[in-house]
Design a protein around this motif. Structure first.
Motif, PDB file in Angstrom:
ATOM      1  N   LEU A  82       0.838  -1.207   0.000  1.00  0.00           N
ATOM      2  CA  LEU A  82       0.000   0.000   0.000  1.00  0.00           C
ATOM      3  C   LEU A  82       0.870   1.254   0.000  1.00  0.00           C
ATOM      4  N   TYR A  86       0.653   5.100  -1.663  1.00  0.00           N
ATOM      5  CA  TYR A  86       0.015   6.057  -0.757  1.00  0.00           C
ATOM      6  C   TYR A  86       0.856   7.326  -0.630  1.00  0.00           C
ATOM      7  N   ALA A  93      -3.981  12.321   0.175  1.00  0.00           N
ATOM      8  CA  ALA A  93      -4.223  11.078   0.918  1.00  0.00           C
ATOM      9  C   ALA A  93      -5.463  10.347   0.398  1.00  0.00           C
ATOM     10  N   SER A  96      -5.049   9.218  -3.356  1.00  0.00           N
ATOM     11  CA  SER A  96      -4.132   8.108  -3.579  1.00  0.00           C
ATOM     12  C   SER A  96      -4.730   6.811  -3.034  1.00  0.00           C
ATOM     13  N   THR A  97      -5.462   6.899  -1.920  1.00  0.00           N
ATOM     14  CA  THR A  97      -6.134   5.696  -1.400  1.00  0.00           C
ATOM     15  C   THR A  97      -7.159   5.202  -2.413  1.00  0.00           C
ATOM     16  N   HIS A 111      -5.903  -3.826   0.121  1.00  0.00           N
ATOM     17  CA  HIS A 111      -6.417  -2.844   1.085  1.00  0.00           C
ATOM     18  C   HIS A 111      -7.381  -3.506   2.076  1.00  0.00           C
ATOM     19  N   THR A 167      -6.467   7.143   5.509  1.00  0.00           N
ATOM     20  CA  THR A 167      -7.303   7.152   4.296  1.00  0.00           C
ATOM     21  C   THR A 167      -7.927   8.527   4.061  1.00  0.00           C
ATOM     22  N   TYR A 211       1.458   8.934   9.838  1.00  0.00           N
ATOM     23  CA  TYR A 211       2.009   8.013   8.836  1.00  0.00           C
ATOM     24  C   TYR A 211       3.321   7.413   9.327  1.00  0.00           C
TER      25      TYR A 211
END
Lengths: 371, 417
Positions: A82, A86, A93, A96-97, A111, A167, A211
């Protein structure tokens, strides 16, 4: 080396590197409950290990620590995949999720596995904590096991909490806001956390810290406590004395096959959850509009209820929560005085009462969402 | 007095009393917050005896320009002696009916207005208005310039405090036209102001704060204010509602209504009390003129059905897009197409003014077909999700196979050890 290795690539490697040492290092994070002699060749060690007798005690549900290790490995693998796509900024954020789960081949599966794996991991560490308490495995000489279990549970919950925000989903964002209200209400700990997380307002600074915590700091901490758990376990042995009748002994090989079967079934379970009950994809978080029904993550509902609904000023309530947290952590020090016998009924009844109170507070916290 | 002398005197006064210059900035100081000064640039010495008027005047636009008390009232603003001040050329309070001509002495003078880039046709327009024509007939009880713009405290229409600022216009007109006793006596419509306040236009202007929403003057004209007659109403409304007018004039209603002397738009939408045009009114409104069970009522019902079906189709497509987003499935293209379909549907409402079913149906059926396409494509993609479940069954098959094999190995191991 006591024996000249046979020809082949294992032998070729064995002459250049101590494979047993590497194997020993890896097994320090799980699977093997006995010390390994690193001076002997790998094949000899593993053959001996496979035949090693092991009590049938080491079966479900007394291998939750091992499950935690396996699930942790799954989280690491899917998490790395992931992380390739990401981007931890407020602007990117959510997009990209969405790219990961919508546009990349099998991105949704990775995911969902990561999300359901995390869910299961949280469940496993919490249940493990309860089972260690139930069987009295926090008493001497297993205090370290208990402290590691508490630390692992705490780290997993932190990982879950930090991971949800990444997310930048609307619900996750507001759950994080609610959760952080609880953390910041704690005396001393609150201001320190606010400083470490980059402020009390969730913005780019907080996101990048979440993160870093989620992808680096917390996993490394978890691995360290996993290592300590198994290191301590090798020294003090399995808690077989709890269950006197279970003296039947089996081999490590058979035990390993059993674990393999359980891992396979667990993977099947996770894959089924990912397909049949996928986590729904929401909308991007908007700090200026709060959706209805926002509540903190389930494991924070009880402290949330105490902070928001408890009598007295906030710092007193926060102090109370801290006291409870320390009481749980220091259980091995005070509980033996309260109930001297290992399987004392009194400690179990007290534990059930505390658990019931926790459930009741969680329900109260869940009903508080309208505030 | 020659302008040069005036300027010199003003400069002298300005130098002697610099504090009064603050009054030259009406926005900076609210009237009445400072004690009135004896003299000022704009009001001269008139303010000594007329302080209230002076305070009002100094907030006005005129006070910032070369306009003084004497410009309208005559007399001499240098003297404190009433006999001199109210002496040669003194007009005093101008007669109500003389005011338009008095204002026009400057505002109809191109040479004077050119530097301000102001129009000079207000007086000419006023003379064509209902107000002006009655004044010309010798009726002095009509609105003149000062009734709308104020006398001493005239502000430009761009100033929110002005009586003629867009949001304030209904109230300004309503001072007379909202007085039903006065309006009945003058044989005017008594409820125009109250009806306007209940209209969608007033809602837009006051509640939603849209300064471009129509006020009285948008339809009736500004200085040439007069009620538009039958045959002109579609032009008035069509200033903003261009598409509605285009379809309306192409349809049979335009000719028929003008021939019958019926006011066009007003016949269905009323005049001042204009409500939001709800599409379902298509099904009930026609019978008010054409009678129940008339073919026209059937036509209206058909148009409403067309609209409703297309609208329902688009709602369904929108709901599916929301569902697809939760998976998520790429929906940007569907959103764009749905927006296109909504444009057709939106066009169908103006098109209904042509009272022709094919015209409406052409638009609604396009909207419906786009909506149906989007819906079926999303259904297709949601159907692909079933493939995941099939793959899961296959996965379980292999997992169970693995478990069986492992179980066998486990039993072997148990026997061996």
């Amino acid at each position: 080396m006591s024996e000249v290795p046979r020809s082949g690539w294992v032998a070729w490697l064995e002459q250049r590197i101590n494979l047993t040492e590497i194997f020993s290092f890896l097994t320090h994070f799980g699977f093997v409950y006995t010390p390994i002699d690193t001076t002997r060749p790998l094949s000899e060690v593993t053959r001996e290990l496979a035949r090693q007798p092991i009590p049938t005690y080491a079966r479900w549900p007394r291998v939750l620590g091992l499950f935690a290790a396996i699930l942790f490995a799954l989280e690491v693998v899917t998490g790395v995949l992931l992380a390739y796509y990401y981007r931890p900024t407020v602007d990117a954020a959510f997009d990209s999720t969405r790219t990961i789960v919508r546009d990349l081949p099998l991105g949704w599966f990775i995911h969902q596995l990561h999300a359901w794996g995390a869910w299961l991991l949280v469940l496993v560490v919490v249940v493990r904590l309860l089972r260690l308490f139930w069987d009295g495995l926090y008493r001497a000489p297993r205090e370290l096991l208990w402290w590691c279990a508490v630390a692992m549970a705490w780290l997993v919950l932190q990982s879950d909490f930090t991971g949800k925000l990444l997310t930048w989903d609307s619900r996750a964002y507001w759950a994080a806001v609610r959760g952080m209200e609880v953390v910041f209400a704690l005396p001393v700990v609150g201001p320190v956390m606010a400083f470490l997380l980059g402020g009390r307002v969730i913005n780019d600074d907080v996101l990048i810290r979440f993160y870093v915590l989620h992808a680096m700091v917390l996993p490394v901490g978890f691995a360290a406590f996993l290592y300590l758990t198994f290191a301590s376990l090798r020294r003090v042995g399995l808690g077989t004395e709890t269950l006197a009748p279970a003296t039947k002994v089996t081999s490590f090989r058979e035990h390993l096959y059993g674990m393999w079967i359980m891992t396979t079934v667990m993977f099947g379970l996770l894959a089924s959850l990912a397909v049949v009950l996928p986590f729904r994809f929401g909308s991007a978080a908007d700090p200026y509009s709060t959706p209805s029904g926002v509540r903190p993550p389930w494991y924070m509902l009880a402290p949330y209820a105490v902070i928001e609904g408890g009598p007295g000023p906030r710092w007193v309530l926060g102090l109370f929560l801290l006291a409870v947290a320390f009481a749980v952590l220091l259980l091995p020090l005070w509980a033996p005085r309260f109930a001297p016998d290992r399987l004392d009924r009194r400690s179990r009844i007290a534990g059930i009462a505390a658990f019931a109170l926790w459930i009741a507070l969680s329900v109260a916290g869940a009903l508080m969402e309208g505030r | 007095m020659k302008p040069v002398t005036v300027a010199a005197t003003l400069t002298a006064i300005a130098l002697l009393a610099p504090t009064t210059l603050a009054f030259a900035q009406p926005a900076a100081t609210a009237p009445g917050t400072q004690p009135p000064q004896a003299t000022s640039v704009a009001a001269g010495r008139c303010g000594v005896c007329h302080p209230a008027e002076r305070v009002q005047f100094e907030t006005s636009r005129h006070a910032q320009e070369d306009v003084h008390c004497v410009s309208c009232h005559g007399g001499n603003d240098k003297s404190l002696d009433q006999a001199v001040a109210h002496g040669a050329g003194f007009i005093g309070r101008p007669k109500h009916g003389d005011i338009p001509k008095l204002c026009a002495s400057c505002h109809a003078d191109e040479a004077k207005m050119r530097p301000y880039n102001l129009p000079v046709d207000q007086y000419a327009l006023y003379q064509t208005s209902g107000h002006g024509r009655r004044l010309a007939k010798g009726d002095p009880r009509v609105a003149v310039c000062s009734d709308c713009h104020g006398a001493h405290d005239i502000l430009p229409p761009s100033d929110p405090a002005s009586r003629v600022f867009s949001v304030n216009i209904p109230k300004t007109c309503g001072r007379c036209h909202g007085d039903s006793t006065l309006m009945v006596r003058e044989r005017h419509r008594p409820d125009a102001y109250r009806e306007y306040l209940a209209s969608v236009h007033a809602h837009e202007l006051f509640d939603r704060g849209n300064p471009r929403a129509p006020t009285c003057v948008s339809c009736h004209g500004v200085h040439g204010a007069a009620p538009p007659g039958a045959g002109d109403i579609d032009k008035v409304c069509g200033q903003c509602h261009t598409a509605e007018r285009r379809y309306f004039t192409a349809g049979p209603h335009k000719q028929g209504m003008v021939a019958a002397g019926l006011p066009e738009c007003v016949s269905c939408h009323s005049h001042h009390n204009i409500r939001i045009a709800e599409p379902q009114r298509l099904s009930v409104l026609c019978s008010t003129c054409h009678g129940e069970h008339s073919p026209q009522e059937t036509l209206g019902g058909k148009m409403w059905t067309e609209y409703r079906q297309a609208s329902a189709q688009l709602d369904q497509a929108a709901a599916l897009i929301t569902k697809a987003d939760a998976v998520p499935i790429q929906t940007d293209d569907y959103r764009a197409r749905l927006e296109e379909a909504r444009t057709y549907l939106r066009e169908a409402l103006p098109a209904a003014h042509a009272v022709s079913e094919p015209t409406v149906a052409a638009l609604t059926s396009r909207a419906r077909s786009v909506g149906a396409e989007v819906a079926s494509e999303i259904y297709g993609k949601l159907g692909h999700l079933q493939a995941r479940k099939v793959a899961l069954v296959v996965l379980w098959f292999y997992l169970l196979l693995t478990v069986l094999v492992l179980r066998r190995f486990q039993k072997q191991a148990a026997r061996k050890d």
